[in-house]
Design a protein around this motif. Structure first.
Motif, short mmCIF file in Angstrom:
data_model
loop_
_atom_site.label_atom_id
_atom_site.label_comp_id
_atom_site.label_asym_id
_atom_site.label_seq_id
_atom_site.Cartn_x
_atom_site.Cartn_y
_atom_site.Cartn_z
N SER A 239 0.83 -1.21 0.00
CA SER A 239 0.00 0.00 0.00
C SER A 239 0.87 1.26 0.00
CB SER A 239 -0.93 -0.01 1.21
OG SER A 239 -1.74 1.13 1.22
N ILE A 240 1.91 1.26 0.80
CA ILE A 240 2.82 2.41 0.85
C ILE A 240 3.52 2.57 -0.50
CG2 ILE A 240 4.96 3.29 1.89
CD1 ILE A 240 3.95 2.01 4.54
N HIS A 241 3.96 1.46 -1.07
CA HIS A 241 4.65 1.49 -2.36
C HIS A 241 3.73 2.04 -3.46
CE1 HIS A 241 7.27 0.39 -5.64
NE2 HIS A 241 6.30 -0.35 -6.17
N ARG A 242 2.51 1.58 -3.49
CA ARG A 242 1.56 2.05 -4.50
C ARG A 242 1.30 3.54 -4.33
NH1 ARG A 242 -3.34 -2.03 -4.36
NH2 ARG A 242 -4.01 -0.78 -6.13
N THR A 243 1.19 4.00 -3.11
CA THR A 243 0.99 5.43 -2.84
C THR A 243 2.20 6.22 -3.31
OG1 THR A 243 -0.42 4.90 -0.95
CG2 THR A 243 0.50 7.14 -1.04
N ASP A 244 3.40 5.72 -3.02
CA ASP A 244 4.62 6.38 -3.43
C ASP A 244 4.70 6.49 -4.96
OD1 ASP A 244 7.32 7.52 -3.06
OD2 ASP A 244 7.97 5.62 -3.97
N LEU A 245 4.31 5.44 -5.65
CA LEU A 245 4.33 5.48 -7.12
C LEU A 245 3.41 6.56 -7.67
CD1 LEU A 245 4.37 1.68 -8.08
CD2 LEU A 245 6.23 3.34 -8.34
N VAL A 246 2.22 6.66 -7.10
CA VAL A 246 1.26 7.68 -7.55
C VAL A 246 1.82 9.07 -7.28
CG1 VAL A 246 -1.02 8.67 -7.14
CG2 VAL A 246 -0.77 6.20 -7.30
N LEU A 247 2.33 9.30 -6.07
CA LEU A 247 2.88 10.60 -5.71
C LEU A 247 4.06 10.96 -6.62
CD1 LEU A 247 2.82 10.32 -1.81
CD2 LEU A 247 1.27 11.67 -3.25
N THR A 248 4.94 10.01 -6.83
CA THR A 248 6.14 10.25 -7.64
C THR A 248 5.76 10.57 -9.08
OG1 THR A 248 7.48 8.85 -6.22
CG2 THR A 248 8.34 9.27 -8.43
N ASN A 249 4.80 9.84 -9.63
CA ASN A 249 4.39 10.10 -11.02
C ASN A 249 3.77 11.48 -11.18
OD1 ASN A 249 5.30 7.70 -12.11
ND2 ASN A 249 3.40 6.61 -11.73
N VAL A 250 2.98 11.90 -10.22
CA VAL A 250 2.35 13.23 -10.31
C VAL A 250 3.41 14.33 -10.21
CG1 VAL A 250 0.77 14.84 -9.21
CG2 VAL A 250 0.10 12.46 -9.49
N ILE A 251 4.29 14.23 -9.22
CA ILE A 251 5.29 15.30 -9.07
C ILE A 251 6.29 15.28 -10.22
CG2 ILE A 251 6.98 14.10 -7.59
CD1 ILE A 251 5.76 17.74 -7.20
N LYS A 252 6.57 14.09 -10.75
CA LYS A 252 7.47 13.99 -11.91
C LYS A 252 6.90 14.78 -13.09
CE LYS A 252 9.80 10.52 -14.72
NZ LYS A 252 9.97 9.09 -14.98
N SER A 253 5.61 14.66 -13.33
CA SER A 253 4.99 15.39 -14.45
C SER A 253 5.00 16.90 -14.19
CB SER A 253 3.57 14.89 -14.70
OG SER A 253 2.71 15.24 -13.64
N LYS A 254 4.88 17.31 -12.94
CA LYS A 254 4.88 18.74 -12.61
C LYS A 254 6.29 19.34 -12.74
CE LYS A 254 0.86 18.64 -9.57
NZ LYS A 254 -0.01 19.48 -10.38
N LEU A 255 7.32 18.52 -12.49
CA LEU A 255 8.70 19.01 -12.54
C LEU A 255 9.32 18.91 -13.93
CD1 LEU A 255 10.06 17.44 -9.23
CD2 LEU A 255 9.42 19.82 -9.62
N ALA A 256 8.77 18.06 -14.79
CA ALA A 256 9.34 17.81 -16.11
C ALA A 256 9.58 19.09 -16.93
CB ALA A 256 8.47 16.82 -16.88
N PRO A 257 8.64 20.04 -16.94
CA PRO A 257 8.89 21.27 -17.73
C PRO A 257 10.10 22.07 -17.26
CG PRO A 257 6.56 21.11 -17.14
CD PRO A 257 7.29 20.04 -16.37
N PHE A 258 10.56 21.81 -16.04
CA PHE A 258 11.69 22.55 -15.47
C PHE A 258 13.00 21.76 -15.56
CE2 PHE A 258 7.78 23.86 -13.38
CZ PHE A 258 7.82 25.23 -13.58
N ASN A 259 12.96 20.61 -16.26
CA ASN A 259 14.15 19.76 -16.42
C ASN A 259 14.69 19.33 -15.06
OD1 ASN A 259 16.13 18.35 -17.80
ND2 ASN A 259 17.50 20.12 -17.95
N LEU A 260 13.77 18.94 -14.18
CA LEU A 260 14.14 18.58 -12.81
C LEU A 260 13.46 17.26 -12.45
CD1 LEU A 260 15.77 19.89 -10.46
CD2 LEU A 260 13.61 20.84 -9.66
N ALA A 261 14.26 16.27 -12.05
CA ALA A 261 13.72 14.99 -11.62
C ALA A 261 13.31 15.09 -10.14
CB ALA A 261 14.77 13.89 -11.79
N PRO A 262 12.35 14.27 -9.72
CA PRO A 262 11.91 14.33 -8.31
C PRO A 262 13.06 14.18 -7.31
CG PRO A 262 10.36 13.03 -9.57
CD PRO A 262 11.52 13.33 -10.49
N GLU A 263 14.00 13.28 -7.57
CA GLU A 263 15.14 13.09 -6.66
C GLU A 263 16.02 14.34 -6.61
OE1 GLU A 263 16.29 10.08 -4.86
OE2 GLU A 263 14.15 9.68 -5.01
#
Length: 141
Positions: free
Chosen positions: A12-36
């Motif tokens: 459950s935690i892993h699935r939540t992390d995947l959803v969160l990471t995918n959303v923030i990844k899409s928000k950061l992509a225009p800035f050439n910035l990875a979530p990490e």
């Protein structure tokens, strides 16, 4: 088998992390910035001039991973790495003007995302969730 797929809290935690990471990844992509990479930037926006060792400790990442991300951020023009004058073995990261300006765009996005994620949760529920997640991390470490 005593537990079903739905019973494993780690899944459950892993699935939540995947959803969160995918959303923030899409928000950061225009800035050439990875979530990490964004984690490093967020720490530098709070306190500029952190050493790579401090980032290793704060992010619980290995030195090689932090060094690689720092080099990438430097090549993008967001940070500048400098040896510490008192200890040449230490490498500190400083925001460039470009990196500082990036914070003006990213921080509101991060705050909006945090508000979206915690929507409907009370302050007490957020503190309880943080407490429980810490307890889980401590159990695993």
């Amino acid at each position: 088998m005593n537990l079903t797929f739905q019973d494993y809290i780690s899944i459950s935690i892993h699935r939540t992390d995947l959803v969160l990471t995918n959303v923030i990844k899409s928000k950061l992509a225009p800035f050439n910035l990875a979530p990490e990479q964004n984690l490093i930037m967020m720490l530098l926006w709070e306190k500029d001039g952190l050493s790579q060792n401090q980032l290793v400790e704060k992010l619980n990442k290995d030195k090689t991973n932090i060094a690689r991300m720092a080099a990438s951020l430097e090549s993008k023009g967001f940070v500048k790495r400098e040896h510490c004058p008192n200890d040449r073995r230490l490498m500190k990261l400083y925001l460039t003007a470009c990196g500082q300006n990036l914070g003006n765009e990213i921080i509101p996005i991060a705050e909006q995302f945090n508000n979206h994620v915690t929507n409907g949760l009370s302050r007490d529920e957020i503190h309880e969730l943080e407490r429980l997640l810490l307890k889980i991390r401590e159990n695993v470490q």
